[in-house]
Scaffold this motif. Structure first.
Motif, mmCIF file in Angstrom:
data_model
loop_
_atom_site.group_PDB
_atom_site.id
_atom_site.type_symbol
_atom_site.label_atom_id
_atom_site.label_comp_id
_atom_site.label_asym_id
_atom_site.label_seq_id
_atom_site.Cartn_x
_atom_site.Cartn_y
_atom_site.Cartn_z
ATOM 1 N N GLN A 28 -30.090 -32.596 84.121
ATOM 2 C CA GLN A 28 -28.363 -32.058 84.323
ATOM 3 C C GLN A 28 -27.621 -30.599 83.582
ATOM 4 O O GLN A 28 -28.257 -30.875 81.914
ATOM 5 N N LYS A 29 -26.968 -30.265 84.248
ATOM 6 C CA LYS A 29 -26.627 -28.785 83.760
ATOM 7 C C LYS A 29 -25.323 -28.648 83.333
ATOM 8 O O LYS A 29 -24.407 -28.952 83.614
ATOM 9 N N ILE A 30 -25.539 -30.252 82.131
ATOM 10 C CA ILE A 30 -23.862 -30.546 81.220
ATOM 11 C C ILE A 30 -24.206 -29.934 79.405
ATOM 12 O O ILE A 30 -25.787 -29.579 79.368
ATOM 13 N N ASP A 31 -23.088 -30.319 79.040
ATOM 14 C CA ASP A 31 -23.531 -30.835 77.238
ATOM 15 C C ASP A 31 -24.119 -31.990 77.317
ATOM 16 O O ASP A 31 -23.768 -32.878 77.894
ATOM 17 N N ALA A 34 -21.063 -34.875 76.871
ATOM 18 C CA ALA A 34 -20.609 -35.400 78.712
ATOM 19 C C ALA A 34 -22.414 -35.725 78.353
ATOM 20 O O ALA A 34 -21.671 -36.865 79.069
ATOM 21 N N ALA A 35 -23.128 -35.273 78.234
ATOM 22 C CA ALA A 35 -24.866 -36.892 78.618
ATOM 23 C C ALA A 35 -24.377 -37.827 77.537
ATOM 24 O O ALA A 35 -24.534 -38.872 77.877
ATOM 25 N N LEU A 82 -31.789 -33.533 79.639
ATOM 26 C CA LEU A 82 -31.296 -32.141 79.296
ATOM 27 C C LEU A 82 -32.521 -31.367 79.105
ATOM 28 O O LEU A 82 -33.468 -31.365 78.560
#
Length: 319
Positions: A28-31, A34-35, A82
């Protein structure tokens, strides 16, 4: 015409390649922050592939291992995944976890706490084992649904169990010469539990004459038990069932279904996820047991419906 056919073929090939890649790990393209929130909500762990652009084994993992459908199925089910460039957005992680090898693999819980660290190249079969070992560290070896737990029966003898209260005092069942009334609660976030504990105060004047002691078993850590005491003003001993060992001994421990877990995680957040010894979401049935001086069960109230509790009158009648 030829150009149209060629374009169509290229499009189909592209779709096919993309479809195959989707069978692997969904990064996932999240930091990380957020994860963590998603992991808490979905009751999952966090997997971080910490790579560099110049690392050969990193590229092989991305090409051969992470694209394997078996890896994708296992990791997408159990982890928020990630992929982070160690020399860009991953610089702070490198410092925090003292990373010197690549690829490095960080397995974290929903709070960001390290569960397991690994590094180097693994083929799909080997990496499946790595993922399984991480999951086994935080998941119960055997889980039961609420329909499967039955509770210990009248006549069963309960082996010694011990636990600490919010002040650090240890309660040990083997040291008690009295009858024991064992009451399981779900936690201070449960209004039914709090109301029930208040109701149980009506028992207090009768316990000495009945040679009995009431002990409340909570799956929550001491700081949350303190909230239970403050909310209910109870004088009873409330102990932390760390690792759910007491609930398992009485066969009242179960794992709620995913819909219920998602509801609790989204509505209660840290009141639910951070209060207990792991993130499995397990809970005890709100059962009550009476043990005689030999620690044998002489009476019980066991109802999977948390709204239904043993009455004060029934407890007194069976002491």
């Amino acid at each position: 015409m030829f150009k149209t056919i060629a374009y169509t073929l290229c499009l189909l090939i592209g779709i096919s390649i993309n479809s195959q890649s989707n069978k692997g790990i969904n990064f996932q393209k999240i930091d990380l922050e957020a994860a963590k929130k998603i992991a808490a909500k979905e009751n999952k762990l966090i997997f971080i592939d910490l790579y560099t652009t110049w690392c050969g084994p990193c590229k092989l993992m991305a090409k051969n291992t992470f694209t394997d459908p078996r890896i994708g199925e296992a990791f997408n089910k159990n982890f928020i995944n990630l992929a982070i460039d160690a020399e860009k957005e991953g610089v702070n992680l490198v410092k925090e976890f003292k990373i010197v090898n690549y690829p490095s693999f960080l397995f974290l819980d929903h709070t960001g706490k390290l569960v397991q660290y690994d590094f180097g190249y693994y083929n799909a079969e080997q990496f499946l084992g790595v993922g399984a070992s991480v999951v086994s560290k935080v998941s119960p070896q055997t889980t039961k649904t609420i329909e499967q737990v039955k509770g210990k029966m009248v006549g069963d003898k309960i082996n010694n169990f011990s636990a600490k209260d919010h002040l650090g005092n240890t309660f040990s069942s083997s040291k008690e010469k009295e009858k024991l009334i064992i009451v399981f609660i779900r936690g201070q976030w449960c209004p039914y539990c709090n109301k029930y504990i208040e109701t149980l105060q009506n028992l207090s004047p009768e316990l000495k004459s009945k040679n009995a002691r009431l002990v409340i078993i909570s799956p929550e850590k001491p700081e949350f038990i303190e909230k239970t005491i403050n909310k209910t003003k109870t004088d009873y001993t409330v102990v932390y069932d760390e690792g759910y060992k007491i609930a398992e001994a009485f066969d009242v421990l179960y794992t709620p279904n995913n819909e219920t877990l998602n509801f609790y995680n989204s509505r209660l957040k840290d009141e639910f996820t951070a209060s207990r010894s792991d993130n499995s979401g397990r809970l005890p049935v709100s059962a009550t047991f009476i043990l005689n001086e030999n620690k044998e069960i002489t009476w019980r109230h066991f109802n999977p419906d948390y709204k239904e509790r043993a009455s004060v009158e029934d407890i007194l009648k069976n002491l």
